[in-house]
Design a protein around this motif. Structure first.
Motif, PDB file in Angstrom:
ATOM      1  N   UNK A  50       0.802  -1.229   0.000  1.00  0.00           N
ATOM      2  CA  UNK A  50       0.000   0.000   0.000  1.00  0.00           C
ATOM      3  C   UNK A  50       0.832   1.274   0.000  1.00  0.00           C
ATOM      4  N   UNK A  51       1.962   1.266   0.712  1.00  0.00           N
ATOM      5  CA  UNK A  51       2.761   2.491   0.789  1.00  0.00           C
ATOM      6  C   UNK A  51       3.481   2.792  -0.533  1.00  0.00           C
ATOM      7  N   UNK A  52       3.556   1.821  -1.433  1.00  0.00           N
ATOM      8  CA  UNK A  52       4.194   2.031  -2.731  1.00  0.00           C
ATOM      9  C   UNK A  52       3.184   2.358  -3.828  1.00  0.00           C
ATOM     10  N   UNK A  53       1.921   2.179  -3.564  1.00  0.00           N
ATOM     11  CA  UNK A  53       0.925   2.392  -4.607  1.00  0.00           C
ATOM     12  C   UNK A  53       0.819   3.881  -4.927  1.00  0.00           C
ATOM     13  N   UNK A  54       0.936   4.247  -6.220  1.00  0.00           N
ATOM     14  CA  UNK A  54       0.924   5.671  -6.570  1.00  0.00           C
ATOM     15  C   UNK A  54      -0.425   6.315  -6.303  1.00  0.00           C
ATOM     16  N   UNK A  55      -0.375   7.590  -5.992  1.00  0.00           N
ATOM     17  CA  UNK A  55      -1.604   8.359  -5.797  1.00  0.00           C
ATOM     18  C   UNK A  55      -2.135   8.774  -7.170  1.00  0.00           C
ATOM     19  N   UNK A  56      -3.389   8.475  -7.410  1.00  0.00           N
ATOM     20  CA  UNK A  56      -3.977   8.669  -8.730  1.00  0.00           C
ATOM     21  C   UNK A  56      -5.149   9.623  -8.644  1.00  0.00           C
TER      22      UNK A  56
ATOM     23  N   UNK B  10       6.716   9.679 -20.947  1.00  0.00           N
ATOM     24  CA  UNK B  10       6.774   9.986 -19.510  1.00  0.00           C
ATOM     25  C   UNK B  10       6.743   8.724 -18.634  1.00  0.00           C
ATOM     26  N   UNK B  11       7.674   7.820 -18.868  1.00  0.00           N
ATOM     27  CA  UNK B  11       7.717   6.638 -18.012  1.00  0.00           C
ATOM     28  C   UNK B  11       9.112   6.495 -17.419  1.00  0.00           C
ATOM     29  N   UNK B  12       9.211   6.251 -16.109  1.00  0.00           N
ATOM     30  CA  UNK B  12       8.135   5.938 -15.171  1.00  0.00           C
ATOM     31  C   UNK B  12       7.483   7.150 -14.503  1.00  0.00           C
ATOM     32  N   UNK B  13       7.899   8.361 -14.864  1.00  0.00           N
ATOM     33  CA  UNK B  13       7.363   9.541 -14.186  1.00  0.00           C
ATOM     34  C   UNK B  13       5.848   9.651 -14.329  1.00  0.00           C
ATOM     35  N   UNK B  14       5.303   9.141 -15.434  1.00  0.00           N
ATOM     36  CA  UNK B  14       3.860   9.198 -15.645  1.00  0.00           C
ATOM     37  C   UNK B  14       3.141   7.920 -15.291  1.00  0.00           C
ATOM     38  N   UNK B  15       3.778   7.084 -14.477  1.00  0.00           N
ATOM     39  CA  UNK B  15       3.212   5.764 -14.169  1.00  0.00           C
ATOM     40  C   UNK B  15       1.893   5.830 -13.416  1.00  0.00           C
ATOM     41  N   UNK B  16       1.568   6.993 -12.857  1.00  0.00           N
ATOM     42  CA  UNK B  16       0.290   7.135 -12.154  1.00  0.00           C
ATOM     43  C   UNK B  16      -0.788   7.744 -13.039  1.00  0.00           C
ATOM     44  N   UNK B  17      -0.551   7.767 -14.344  1.00  0.00           N
ATOM     45  CA  UNK B  17      -1.562   8.264 -15.268  1.00  0.00           C
ATOM     46  C   UNK B  17      -1.154   9.508 -16.028  1.00  0.00           C
TER      47      UNK B  17
END
Length: 342
Positions: free
Chosen positions: A60-66, A101-108
Protein backbone atom coordinates in the motif's frame (compact mmCIF):
# COMPACT_ATOMS: atom_id res chain seq x y z
CA UNK A 1 -4.99 23.93 -33.94
CA UNK A 2 -8.76 24.18 -34.42
CA UNK A 3 -9.61 20.78 -32.88
CA UNK A 4 -10.40 21.19 -29.18
CA UNK A 5 -11.95 17.82 -28.33
CA UNK A 6 -10.61 14.33 -28.96
CA UNK A 7 -11.52 10.75 -28.21
CA UNK A 8 -9.65 8.97 -25.43
CA UNK A 9 -10.03 5.95 -23.17
CA UNK A 10 -10.59 7.03 -19.57
CA UNK A 11 -11.39 5.32 -16.29
CA UNK A 12 -13.01 6.66 -13.13
CA UNK A 13 -12.17 3.80 -10.76
CA UNK A 14 -9.76 0.90 -10.47
CA UNK A 15 -10.90 -2.46 -11.74
CA UNK A 16 -10.90 -4.87 -14.66
CA UNK A 17 -11.15 -4.04 -18.36
CA UNK A 18 -14.80 -3.08 -17.88
CA UNK A 19 -13.78 0.25 -16.24
CA UNK A 20 -12.35 1.59 -19.51
CA UNK A 21 -14.55 4.17 -21.25
CA UNK A 22 -14.19 5.67 -24.72
CA UNK A 23 -15.29 9.29 -24.55
CA UNK A 24 -14.59 12.93 -25.38
CA UNK A 25 -11.83 14.82 -23.57
CA UNK A 26 -9.99 18.10 -24.21
CA UNK A 27 -7.02 18.01 -26.59
CA UNK A 28 -3.77 18.67 -24.66
CA UNK A 29 -1.62 21.68 -25.52
CA UNK A 30 2.14 21.27 -25.91
CA UNK A 31 4.16 23.08 -23.27
CA UNK A 32 7.69 24.40 -23.84
CA UNK A 33 10.05 21.61 -24.92
CA UNK A 34 7.08 19.43 -25.91
CA UNK A 35 5.43 18.40 -29.16
CA UNK A 36 1.82 17.48 -29.86
CA UNK A 37 1.44 14.17 -31.66
CA UNK A 38 -1.57 12.99 -33.64
CA UNK A 39 -1.58 9.37 -32.54
CA UNK A 40 -1.96 6.63 -35.13
CA UNK A 41 -1.32 3.61 -32.89
CA UNK A 42 -0.80 2.78 -29.20
CA UNK A 43 1.12 -0.21 -27.85
CA UNK A 44 -0.17 -2.10 -24.78
CA UNK A 45 2.20 -2.94 -21.94
CA UNK A 46 1.84 -4.65 -18.54
CA UNK A 47 2.00 -1.33 -16.61
CA UNK A 48 -1.24 -0.35 -18.37
CA UNK A 49 -3.03 -3.21 -16.64
CA UNK A 50 -1.20 -2.61 -13.35
CA UNK A 51 -2.41 1.00 -13.26
CA UNK A 52 -5.93 0.13 -14.44
CA UNK A 53 -6.15 -2.31 -11.55
CA UNK A 54 -4.62 0.06 -8.98
CA UNK A 55 -1.14 -1.50 -8.71
CA UNK A 56 -2.53 -4.13 -6.36
CA UNK A 57 0.71 -6.14 -6.46
CA UNK A 58 2.52 -3.30 -4.65
CA UNK A 59 2.50 -2.74 -0.90
CA UNK A 60 0.00 0.00 0.00
CA UNK A 61 2.76 2.49 0.79
CA UNK A 62 4.19 2.03 -2.73
CA UNK A 63 0.92 2.39 -4.61
CA UNK A 64 0.92 5.67 -6.57
CA UNK A 65 -1.60 8.36 -5.80
CA UNK A 66 -3.98 8.67 -8.73
CA UNK A 67 -6.37 11.43 -9.72
CA UNK A 68 -9.43 10.25 -11.66
CA UNK A 69 -10.35 10.26 -14.42
CA UNK A 70 -7.08 8.90 -15.78
CA UNK A 71 -5.90 7.87 -19.23
CA UNK A 72 -3.67 4.82 -19.51
CA UNK A 73 -0.80 4.10 -21.85
CA UNK A 74 2.74 5.11 -22.73
CA UNK A 75 3.69 3.82 -26.20
CA UNK A 76 2.67 5.74 -29.30
CA UNK A 77 3.43 6.20 -32.97
CA UNK A 78 2.08 9.15 -34.91
CA UNK A 79 2.75 12.50 -36.55
CA UNK A 80 3.79 15.80 -34.96
CA UNK A 81 1.13 18.45 -35.55
CA UNK A 82 2.35 21.25 -33.25
CA UNK A 83 5.51 22.33 -31.47
CA UNK A 84 5.89 23.92 -28.07
CA UNK A 85 8.46 26.63 -27.52
CA UNK A 86 12.16 25.73 -27.68
CA UNK A 87 11.78 22.54 -29.74
CA UNK A 88 14.61 22.48 -32.28
CA UNK A 89 15.15 18.92 -33.54
CA UNK A 90 11.66 18.11 -34.82
CA UNK A 91 9.18 19.67 -37.21
CA UNK A 92 5.46 19.55 -37.87
CA UNK A 93 4.80 16.54 -40.10
CA UNK A 94 7.57 14.34 -38.66
CA UNK A 95 6.56 10.73 -38.08
CA UNK A 96 7.66 9.77 -34.58
CA UNK A 97 7.38 7.15 -31.87
CA UNK A 98 7.80 7.36 -28.11
CA UNK A 99 7.44 5.87 -24.67
CA UNK A 100 5.78 8.85 -23.02
CA UNK A 101 6.77 9.99 -19.51
CA UNK A 102 7.72 6.64 -18.01
CA UNK A 103 8.14 5.94 -15.17
CA UNK A 104 7.36 9.54 -14.19
CA UNK A 105 3.86 9.20 -15.64
CA UNK A 106 3.21 5.76 -14.17
CA UNK A 107 0.29 7.13 -12.15
CA UNK A 108 -1.56 8.26 -15.27
CA UNK A 109 0.53 11.16 -16.54
CA UNK A 110 1.51 9.56 -19.84
CA UNK A 111 -2.07 9.61 -21.24
CA UNK A 112 -1.40 7.69 -24.44
CA UNK A 113 -4.78 6.00 -25.06
CA UNK A 114 -5.92 9.06 -26.97
CA UNK A 115 -6.06 10.69 -30.39
CA UNK A 116 -3.55 13.38 -29.37
CA UNK A 117 -0.71 13.27 -26.86
CA UNK A 118 1.77 15.93 -25.74
CA UNK A 119 5.27 14.49 -25.46
CA UNK A 120 8.57 15.89 -24.13
CA UNK A 121 10.87 16.31 -27.14
CA UNK A 122 13.60 14.37 -25.33
CA UNK A 123 11.38 11.29 -25.30
CA UNK A 124 10.56 11.03 -29.00
CA UNK A 125 12.48 9.78 -32.01
CA UNK A 126 11.79 9.63 -35.71
CA UNK A 127 9.80 6.50 -36.48
CA UNK A 128 11.74 3.69 -38.17
CA UNK A 129 11.19 4.17 -41.89
CA UNK A 130 10.54 0.47 -42.46
CA UNK A 131 7.74 0.20 -39.91
CA UNK A 132 4.12 1.24 -40.16
CA UNK A 133 2.51 2.92 -37.16
CA UNK A 134 1.14 -0.35 -35.73
CA UNK A 135 4.57 -1.99 -35.62
CA UNK A 136 6.31 1.19 -34.41
CA UNK A 137 3.88 1.58 -31.51
CA UNK A 138 4.66 -1.99 -30.47
CA UNK A 139 8.32 -1.15 -29.92
CA UNK A 140 9.09 1.47 -27.26
CA UNK A 141 8.59 0.04 -23.77
CA UNK A 142 9.33 -3.57 -24.62
CA UNK A 143 12.45 -2.95 -26.68
CA UNK A 144 13.75 -0.22 -24.36
CA UNK A 145 13.31 -2.65 -21.47
CA UNK A 146 15.30 -5.37 -23.20
CA UNK A 147 17.93 -2.84 -24.31
CA UNK A 148 18.37 -1.20 -20.89
CA UNK A 149 18.56 -4.57 -19.14
CA UNK A 150 20.86 -6.26 -21.66
CA UNK A 151 22.84 -3.69 -23.66
CA UNK A 152 22.98 -0.18 -22.16
CA UNK A 153 21.08 1.14 -19.17
CA UNK A 154 21.37 4.68 -20.50
CA UNK A 155 20.59 6.46 -17.23
CA UNK A 156 21.97 6.80 -13.72
CA UNK A 157 18.75 6.46 -11.73
CA UNK A 158 19.31 3.88 -9.01
CA UNK A 159 16.86 1.00 -8.65
CA UNK A 160 15.57 1.40 -5.05
CA UNK A 161 15.06 -2.37 -4.79
CA UNK A 162 18.79 -3.12 -4.87
CA UNK A 163 21.97 -1.63 -3.46
CA UNK A 164 24.11 -2.00 -6.58
CA UNK A 165 23.86 -0.30 -9.96
CA UNK A 166 22.45 -2.49 -12.72
CA UNK A 167 25.14 -3.46 -15.21
CA UNK A 168 24.44 -5.38 -18.44
CA UNK A 169 26.83 -8.28 -18.99
CA UNK A 170 28.82 -9.20 -22.14
CA UNK A 171 26.81 -11.61 -24.28
CA UNK A 172 29.19 -12.71 -27.05
CA UNK A 173 29.82 -16.45 -26.82
CA UNK A 174 27.62 -16.79 -23.74
CA UNK A 175 24.61 -19.02 -23.09
CA UNK A 176 21.48 -16.96 -22.41
CA UNK A 177 18.20 -18.48 -21.24
CA UNK A 178 15.13 -16.32 -21.85
CA UNK A 179 11.91 -17.16 -20.03
CA UNK A 180 8.68 -15.73 -21.42
CA UNK A 181 10.51 -15.52 -24.73
CA UNK A 182 7.45 -15.09 -26.96
CA UNK A 183 6.08 -12.00 -25.21
CA UNK A 184 6.76 -8.33 -25.79
CA UNK A 185 10.08 -8.03 -23.94
CA UNK A 186 11.01 -11.66 -24.49
CA UNK A 187 10.89 -11.71 -28.29
CA UNK A 188 13.10 -8.63 -28.41
CA UNK A 189 15.49 -10.13 -25.84
CA UNK A 190 15.93 -13.22 -28.03
CA UNK A 191 16.93 -11.05 -30.98
CA UNK A 192 19.27 -8.78 -29.01
CA UNK A 193 21.07 -11.76 -27.50
CA UNK A 194 21.55 -13.34 -30.95
CA UNK A 195 22.73 -10.01 -32.38
CA UNK A 196 25.37 -9.91 -29.65
CA UNK A 197 26.55 -13.44 -30.44
CA UNK A 198 24.96 -15.46 -27.64
CA UNK A 199 23.62 -19.02 -27.72
CA UNK A 200 19.94 -18.52 -26.90
CA UNK A 201 17.65 -20.95 -25.12
CA UNK A 202 14.05 -19.74 -25.40
CA UNK A 203 11.37 -20.89 -22.97
CA UNK A 204 7.71 -20.70 -23.93
CA UNK A 205 4.60 -22.76 -24.61
CA UNK A 206 4.68 -25.22 -27.48
CA UNK A 207 2.69 -23.09 -29.90
CA UNK A 208 5.51 -20.51 -29.91
CA UNK A 209 8.31 -22.90 -30.92
CA UNK A 210 8.43 -22.11 -34.65
CA UNK A 211 8.04 -18.39 -33.96
CA UNK A 212 11.01 -18.30 -31.57
CA UNK A 213 13.28 -20.48 -33.67
CA UNK A 214 12.53 -18.19 -36.60
CA UNK A 215 13.64 -15.21 -34.50
CA UNK A 216 16.99 -16.90 -33.99
CA UNK A 217 16.67 -18.99 -30.82
CA UNK A 218 19.14 -21.89 -30.88
CA UNK A 219 17.09 -24.09 -28.59
CA UNK A 220 13.49 -24.15 -27.43
CA UNK A 221 12.03 -25.51 -24.19
CA UNK A 222 8.28 -26.09 -23.99
CA UNK A 223 7.59 -25.40 -20.34
CA UNK A 224 4.37 -27.42 -20.51
CA UNK A 225 6.46 -30.55 -21.14
CA UNK A 226 9.68 -29.99 -19.20
CA UNK A 227 11.01 -27.45 -16.73
CA UNK A 228 13.89 -25.29 -17.84
CA UNK A 229 15.23 -25.24 -14.28
CA UNK A 230 15.50 -29.04 -14.32
CA UNK A 231 17.03 -29.17 -17.78
CA UNK A 232 19.51 -26.31 -18.14
CA UNK A 233 22.81 -26.01 -16.30
CA UNK A 234 25.77 -23.62 -16.51
CA UNK A 235 23.98 -20.80 -18.34
CA UNK A 236 25.71 -17.43 -18.16
CA UNK A 237 22.60 -15.26 -18.02
CA UNK A 238 18.88 -15.74 -17.45
CA UNK A 239 16.48 -13.05 -18.65
CA UNK A 240 13.21 -13.83 -16.89
CA UNK A 241 10.69 -11.73 -18.79
CA UNK A 242 7.94 -13.05 -16.51
CA UNK A 243 9.71 -12.43 -13.21
CA UNK A 244 7.96 -12.22 -9.87
CA UNK A 245 8.18 -14.66 -6.97
CA UNK A 246 8.97 -17.66 -9.18
CA UNK A 247 12.14 -16.18 -10.69
CA UNK A 248 14.35 -17.80 -8.04
CA UNK A 249 13.84 -21.22 -9.64
CA UNK A 250 16.22 -20.21 -12.42
CA UNK A 251 19.16 -19.80 -10.04
CA UNK A 252 20.01 -23.49 -10.43
CA UNK A 253 20.36 -23.09 -14.21
CA UNK A 254 23.28 -20.66 -13.82
CA UNK A 255 27.00 -21.21 -13.45
CA UNK A 256 28.85 -19.59 -10.56
CA UNK A 257 29.49 -16.03 -11.67
CA UNK A 258 26.35 -15.96 -13.83
CA UNK A 259 23.52 -13.47 -13.63
CA UNK A 260 19.74 -13.49 -13.32
CA UNK A 261 17.83 -10.45 -14.59
CA UNK A 262 14.14 -10.62 -13.59
CA UNK A 263 12.23 -8.03 -15.63
CA UNK A 264 9.62 -7.85 -12.85
CA UNK A 265 11.72 -8.19 -9.66
CA UNK A 266 9.03 -7.73 -7.01
CA UNK A 267 8.54 -10.82 -4.87
CA UNK A 268 11.96 -12.33 -5.59
CA UNK A 269 12.95 -14.34 -2.52
CA UNK A 270 16.16 -16.06 -3.59
CA UNK A 271 18.75 -13.52 -2.47
CA UNK A 272 20.45 -15.89 -0.02
CA UNK A 273 20.48 -18.78 -2.49
CA UNK A 274 21.91 -16.45 -5.14
CA UNK A 275 24.70 -15.44 -2.75
CA UNK A 276 25.51 -19.05 -1.99
CA UNK A 277 25.60 -19.93 -5.67
CA UNK A 278 27.71 -16.90 -6.58
CA UNK A 279 25.02 -15.51 -8.89
CA UNK A 280 24.29 -11.81 -9.44
CA UNK A 281 20.61 -10.85 -9.40
CA UNK A 282 19.89 -7.44 -10.87
CA UNK A 283 17.10 -5.36 -12.38
CA UNK A 284 16.59 -1.84 -13.61
CA UNK A 285 13.58 0.40 -14.19
CA UNK A 286 13.00 1.16 -17.85
CA UNK A 287 13.01 4.90 -18.51
CA UNK A 288 11.93 7.01 -21.48
CA UNK A 289 14.73 7.86 -23.90
CA UNK A 290 14.36 9.45 -27.30
CA UNK A 291 18.10 9.02 -27.86
CA UNK A 292 17.90 5.26 -27.39
CA UNK A 293 14.77 4.99 -29.56
CA UNK A 294 16.74 6.77 -32.29
CA UNK A 295 19.51 4.15 -31.99
CA UNK A 296 16.98 1.35 -32.06
CA UNK A 297 15.31 2.76 -35.19
CA UNK A 298 18.52 1.99 -37.08
CA UNK A 299 18.48 -1.64 -35.87
CA UNK A 300 14.83 -1.98 -36.81
CA UNK A 301 15.37 -0.50 -40.27
CA UNK A 302 18.34 -2.78 -40.91
CA UNK A 303 16.31 -5.88 -40.06
CA UNK A 304 18.43 -6.84 -37.06
CA UNK A 305 15.29 -6.63 -34.92
CA UNK A 306 11.80 -7.60 -36.06
CA UNK A 307 8.52 -6.68 -34.41
CA UNK A 308 5.82 -9.30 -33.85
CA UNK A 309 2.17 -8.28 -33.53
CA UNK A 310 -0.14 -10.57 -31.59
CA UNK A 311 -3.34 -8.65 -32.35
CA UNK A 312 -4.74 -5.19 -33.03
CA UNK A 313 -7.89 -3.49 -31.76
CA UNK A 314 -9.43 -0.08 -32.49
CA UNK A 315 -8.88 2.44 -29.70
CA UNK A 316 -12.57 2.27 -28.84
CA UNK A 317 -12.14 -1.46 -28.16
CA UNK A 318 -9.42 -1.00 -25.52
CA UNK A 319 -11.48 -3.14 -23.16
CA UNK A 320 -11.23 -6.12 -25.50
CA UNK A 321 -7.50 -5.50 -25.93
CA UNK A 322 -7.03 -5.68 -22.16
CA UNK A 323 -9.07 -8.88 -22.07
CA UNK A 324 -6.75 -10.34 -24.71
CA UNK A 325 -3.72 -9.37 -22.61
CA UNK A 326 -5.25 -10.94 -19.51
CA UNK A 327 -5.82 -14.21 -21.38
CA UNK A 328 -2.05 -14.65 -21.67
CA UNK A 329 0.13 -16.58 -24.14
CA UNK A 330 0.64 -13.38 -26.13
CA UNK A 331 2.98 -13.69 -29.12
CA UNK A 332 4.65 -10.31 -29.54
CA UNK A 333 2.60 -7.20 -28.84
CA UNK A 334 -1.02 -6.04 -28.69
CA UNK A 335 -1.68 -2.69 -30.36
CA UNK A 336 -4.56 -0.21 -30.52
CA UNK A 337 -5.15 1.48 -33.85
CA UNK A 338 -6.32 5.10 -33.86
CA UNK A 339 -8.24 6.06 -36.99
CA UNK A 340 -8.52 9.54 -38.47
CA UNK A 341 -11.92 11.13 -37.89
CA UNK A 342 -13.62 13.50 -40.28
Amino acid sequence: MSIKVMKAVQQYAFGGPEVLRYEDVPVPQPQPHEVLVRVHAVGLNPPDSYLRDGYKMLPPEWQPKVAFPLILGTDIAGVIIALGDNVRDFAVGDEVYSMVRFPDGAAGGSRAYAEYVSVPATEIAHKPRSLDAIHAAAVPMSLLTAWQFMIEQGHEVQNPLQAHRHEPVPLAGKTVLINGAAGGVGHFAVQLAKWQGAYVIAVGSGKHEAFLLNLGADEFIDYTKRSAEDWVRNADLVIDAVGGPSADRFLRTLRRGGALFPIFPLGFSGAEEARQRGVTVSATQVRSSGAQLSQLADLLDSGVIRVAIDSTFPLEHAQQAHERAAAGHVQGKIVLSVCERE
